[in-house]
Motif scaffolding. Structure first.
Motif, PDB file in Angstrom:
ATOM      1  N   LYS A  26       0.837  -1.190   0.000  1.00 51.96           N
ATOM      2  CA  LYS A  26       0.000   0.000   0.000  1.00 51.96           C
ATOM      3  C   LYS A  26       0.874   1.243   0.000  1.00 51.96           C
ATOM      4  O   LYS A  26       2.012   1.218   0.477  1.00 51.96           O
ATOM      5  CB  LYS A  26      -0.913   0.023   1.232  1.00 51.96           C
ATOM      6  CG  LYS A  26      -2.028  -1.000   1.224  1.00 51.96           C
ATOM      7  CD  LYS A  26      -3.141  -0.601   0.285  1.00 51.96           C
ATOM      8  CE  LYS A  26      -4.327  -1.557   0.363  1.00 51.96           C
ATOM      9  NZ  LYS A  26      -5.427  -1.144  -0.533  1.00 51.96           N
ATOM     10  N   LYS A  27       0.323   2.321  -0.489  1.00 55.20           N
ATOM     11  CA  LYS A  27       1.027   3.601  -0.467  1.00 55.20           C
ATOM     12  C   LYS A  27       0.654   4.333   0.818  1.00 55.20           C
ATOM     13  O   LYS A  27      -0.514   4.554   1.092  1.00 55.20           O
ATOM     14  CB  LYS A  27       0.649   4.429  -1.698  1.00 55.20           C
ATOM     15  CG  LYS A  27       1.635   5.545  -2.013  1.00 55.20           C
ATOM     16  CD  LYS A  27       1.351   6.158  -3.377  1.00 55.20           C
ATOM     17  CE  LYS A  27       1.735   5.218  -4.494  1.00 55.20           C
ATOM     18  NZ  LYS A  27       3.210   5.017  -4.570  1.00 55.20           N
ATOM     19  N   LEU A  28       1.669   4.691   1.598  1.00 54.84           N
ATOM     20  CA  LEU A  28       1.437   5.387   2.858  1.00 54.84           C
ATOM     21  C   LEU A  28       1.172   6.873   2.631  1.00 54.84           C
ATOM     22  O   LEU A  28       0.230   7.438   3.186  1.00 54.84           O
ATOM     23  CB  LEU A  28       2.629   5.202   3.792  1.00 54.84           C
ATOM     24  CG  LEU A  28       2.619   5.981   5.111  1.00 54.84           C
ATOM     25  CD1 LEU A  28       1.447   5.553   5.978  1.00 54.84           C
ATOM     26  CD2 LEU A  28       3.941   5.789   5.853  1.00 54.84           C
ATOM     27  N   ILE A  29       2.012   7.503   1.835  1.00 55.85           N
ATOM     28  CA  ILE A  29       1.835   8.918   1.528  1.00 55.85           C
ATOM     29  C   ILE A  29       2.310   9.160   0.109  1.00 55.85           C
ATOM     30  O   ILE A  29       3.249   8.522  -0.367  1.00 55.85           O
ATOM     31  CB  ILE A  29       2.593   9.811   2.539  1.00 55.85           C
ATOM     32  CG1 ILE A  29       2.111  11.258   2.451  1.00 55.85           C
ATOM     33  CG2 ILE A  29       4.099   9.706   2.371  1.00 55.85           C
ATOM     34  CD1 ILE A  29       2.538  12.115   3.634  1.00 55.85           C
ATOM     35  N   LEU A 160      -1.619   7.639   6.447  1.00 57.53           N
ATOM     36  CA  LEU A 160      -2.143   6.755   7.488  1.00 57.53           C
ATOM     37  C   LEU A 160      -2.544   5.423   6.871  1.00 57.53           C
ATOM     38  O   LEU A 160      -3.234   5.398   5.852  1.00 57.53           O
ATOM     39  CB  LEU A 160      -3.350   7.409   8.160  1.00 57.53           C
ATOM     40  CG  LEU A 160      -4.214   6.546   9.079  1.00 57.53           C
ATOM     41  CD1 LEU A 160      -3.453   6.208  10.349  1.00 57.53           C
ATOM     42  CD2 LEU A 160      -5.517   7.257   9.413  1.00 57.53           C
ATOM     43  N   LEU A 161      -2.099   4.319   7.473  1.00 55.47           N
ATOM     44  CA  LEU A 161      -2.492   2.987   7.034  1.00 55.47           C
ATOM     45  C   LEU A 161      -2.998   2.198   8.229  1.00 55.47           C
ATOM     46  O   LEU A 161      -2.352   2.153   9.274  1.00 55.47           O
ATOM     47  CB  LEU A 161      -1.317   2.249   6.391  1.00 55.47           C
ATOM     48  CG  LEU A 161      -0.929   2.682   4.970  1.00 55.47           C
ATOM     49  CD1 LEU A 161       0.322   1.942   4.519  1.00 55.47           C
ATOM     50  CD2 LEU A 161      -2.065   2.454   3.989  1.00 55.47           C
ATOM     51  N   ASP A 265       6.000   3.921   0.107  1.00 53.88           N
ATOM     52  CA  ASP A 265       5.235   2.690  -0.051  1.00 53.88           C
ATOM     53  C   ASP A 265       5.584   1.727   1.073  1.00 53.88           C
ATOM     54  O   ASP A 265       6.732   1.695   1.544  1.00 53.88           O
ATOM     55  CB  ASP A 265       5.532   2.019  -1.393  1.00 53.88           C
ATOM     56  CG  ASP A 265       4.908   2.752  -2.565  1.00 53.88           C
ATOM     57  OD1 ASP A 265       3.885   3.429  -2.355  1.00 53.88           O
ATOM     58  OD2 ASP A 265       5.451   2.667  -3.676  1.00 53.88           O
ATOM     59  N   MET A 266       4.612   0.920   1.486  1.00 52.73           N
ATOM     60  CA  MET A 266       4.832  -0.083   2.528  1.00 52.73           C
ATOM     61  C   MET A 266       4.306  -1.434   2.083  1.00 52.73           C
ATOM     62  O   MET A 266       3.278  -1.526   1.410  1.00 52.73           O
ATOM     63  CB  MET A 266       4.145   0.316   3.839  1.00 52.73           C
ATOM     64  CG  MET A 266       4.812   1.451   4.578  1.00 52.73           C
ATOM     65  SD  MET A 266       3.982   1.785   6.161  1.00 52.73           S
ATOM     66  CE  MET A 266       4.077   0.173   6.939  1.00 52.73           C
ATOM     67  N   GLU A 267       5.017  -2.467   2.468  1.00 46.84           N
ATOM     68  CA  GLU A 267       4.579  -3.839   2.269  1.00 46.84           C
ATOM     69  C   GLU A 267       4.482  -4.469   3.652  1.00 46.84           C
ATOM     70  O   GLU A 267       5.456  -4.465   4.409  1.00 46.84           O
ATOM     71  CB  GLU A 267       5.580  -4.586   1.383  1.00 46.84           C
ATOM     72  CG  GLU A 267       5.047  -5.871   0.803  1.00 46.84           C
ATOM     73  CD  GLU A 267       6.030  -6.512  -0.157  1.00 46.84           C
ATOM     74  OE1 GLU A 267       5.657  -7.511  -0.801  1.00 46.84           O
ATOM     75  OE2 GLU A 267       7.171  -6.028  -0.248  1.00 46.84           O
ATOM     76  N   PHE A 268       3.306  -4.998   3.991  1.00 47.13           N
ATOM     77  CA  PHE A 268       3.082  -5.457   5.364  1.00 47.13           C
ATOM     78  C   PHE A 268       2.018  -6.542   5.414  1.00 47.13           C
ATOM     79  O   PHE A 268       1.271  -6.760   4.448  1.00 47.13           O
ATOM     80  CB  PHE A 268       2.645  -4.274   6.240  1.00 47.13           C
ATOM     81  CG  PHE A 268       1.378  -3.600   5.767  1.00 47.13           C
ATOM     82  CD1 PHE A 268       0.131  -3.988   6.251  1.00 47.13           C
ATOM     83  CD2 PHE A 268       1.420  -2.574   4.832  1.00 47.13           C
ATOM     84  CE1 PHE A 268      -1.037  -3.378   5.810  1.00 47.13           C
ATOM     85  CE2 PHE A 268       0.262  -1.952   4.388  1.00 47.13           C
ATOM     86  CZ  PHE A 268      -0.970  -2.353   4.879  1.00 47.13           C
TER      87      PHE A 268
END
Length: 325
Positions: A26-29, A160-161, A265-268
């Motif tokens: 997902k894209k965080l900002i 925000l995620l 970007d974040m992968e979680f």
């Protein structure tokens, strides 16, 4: 028979996870769209507050009234906090942010976050924190989650995620200008605790994606340390973008430094999976709404004091200005 079904379900889960389907990206900002997205949040926040009978009027306590608009969150209003050894008037005046047009990212909106930092001069270790003008909040005054438009989780890219468990990787597009400064990302969780992630050096020219990968992450659930996550009345697990950190090594002389950022970007893994809630906990108890309101009151009081000091300083400037002939 039931044991066999349960065993097959576990095997299916292990197969999905070990096949690389566990983590989501997902894209965080996203700075090309940040100002438009945060403006939607601020507009809805004001509408909810107007309907909330529990909202407190600061004027009743002698504080000036403060009202946020989307423009208050503009990229030109982001803050640069310098290390104490570099926190001088000159360095603060020469350290600021602004929206900058980029040809590379024109298809995504074109606007990136530009930062000019005036570090302490000399071969000293130093750092600077690039932050939003205010802390990005996770809940509206009525206790509803900000990033859940229409009930859809993480529907708006605004820093925000929700439902973030173990982080697999974090990446950011950075524009370097051949300086040996280093960059990190600071995240804040639901307990208001911050954690820094080192992204690497900007010893290059042009755009480059910097990547942090979690050395403790494994796709195989059999190798993980499994744990239960407390839910209500704790906040829903989430992470907030708290800022960029720019580190100045001793090898750099200091003075002016310019850098640009496009996104994070974040992968979680999802922290929890709840297909359908049997009971709406917040509707029954209102604990998160009360916590949100208490934090909002403290924040507004702090900003009211700052606003009052600004107005007093402007009044002094007008009083000291020579009269017009």
């Amino acid at each position: 028979m039931r044991k066999g079904v349960a065993f097959l379900s576990i095997l299916s889960l292990l197969w999905i996870t070990t096949s690389g389907f566990g983590a989501i990206q997902k894209k965080l900002i996203h700075f090309p769209t940040f100002e438009a997205n945060i403006a939607k949040v601020v507009e809805k926040d004001e509408a909810i507050r107007a309907q909330n009978t529990n909202s407190i009027n600061l004027k009743d306590y002698g504080y000036p009234e403060v009202k946020f608009t989307g423009a208050d969150w503009s990229l030109s209003n982001w803050r640069i906090i310098l290390a104490p050894s570099a926190n001088t008037t000159k360095n603060n005046v020469l350290s600021y942010t602004k929206p900058v047009k980029s040809k590379r990212w024109e298809s995504e909106g074109g606007t990136v976050l530009g930062a000019r930092i005036h570090f302490i001069e000399g071969r000293f270790l130093s750092w600077a924190l690039i932050k939003p003008p205010f802390d990005i909040f996770a809940y509206y005054d009525d206790g509803s989650f900000v990033n859940a438009e229409g009930g859809e989780e993480n529907s708006l890219v605004m820093g925000l995620l929700a439902n973030v468990g173990q982080i697999k990787s974090i990446s950011t597009w950075v524009y370097g200008l051949n300086y040996q400064m280093q960059v990190g990302i600071r995240l804040r969780d639901r307990m208001d605790q911050t954690k820094d992630f080192f992204m690497g050096s900007v010893w290059f020219e042009g755009w480059r994606k910097l990547l942090w990968q979690n050395p403790e992450y494994t796709d195989d659930v059999r190798d993980r340390v499994l744990q239960r996550i407390p839910l209500y009345p704790r906040s829903y697990p989430y992470v907030v973008f708290d800022g960029y950190i720019v580190y100045k090594p001793e090898i750099e002389q200091g003075g002016d430094f310019v850098v640009y950022f496009k996104d994070v970007d974040m992968e979680f893994d999802r922290a929890i999976i709840r297909e359908e809630m049997d009971i709406d906990d917040e509707a029954q108890w209102g604990i998160l709404a009360k916590e949100r309101l208490d934090k909002r009151i403290l924040e507004l009081k702090r900003l009211s004091d700052i606003t009052q000091l600004y107005e007093q300083a402007k009044a002094q400037q007008r009083a000291n200005a020579p009269a017009q002939q």
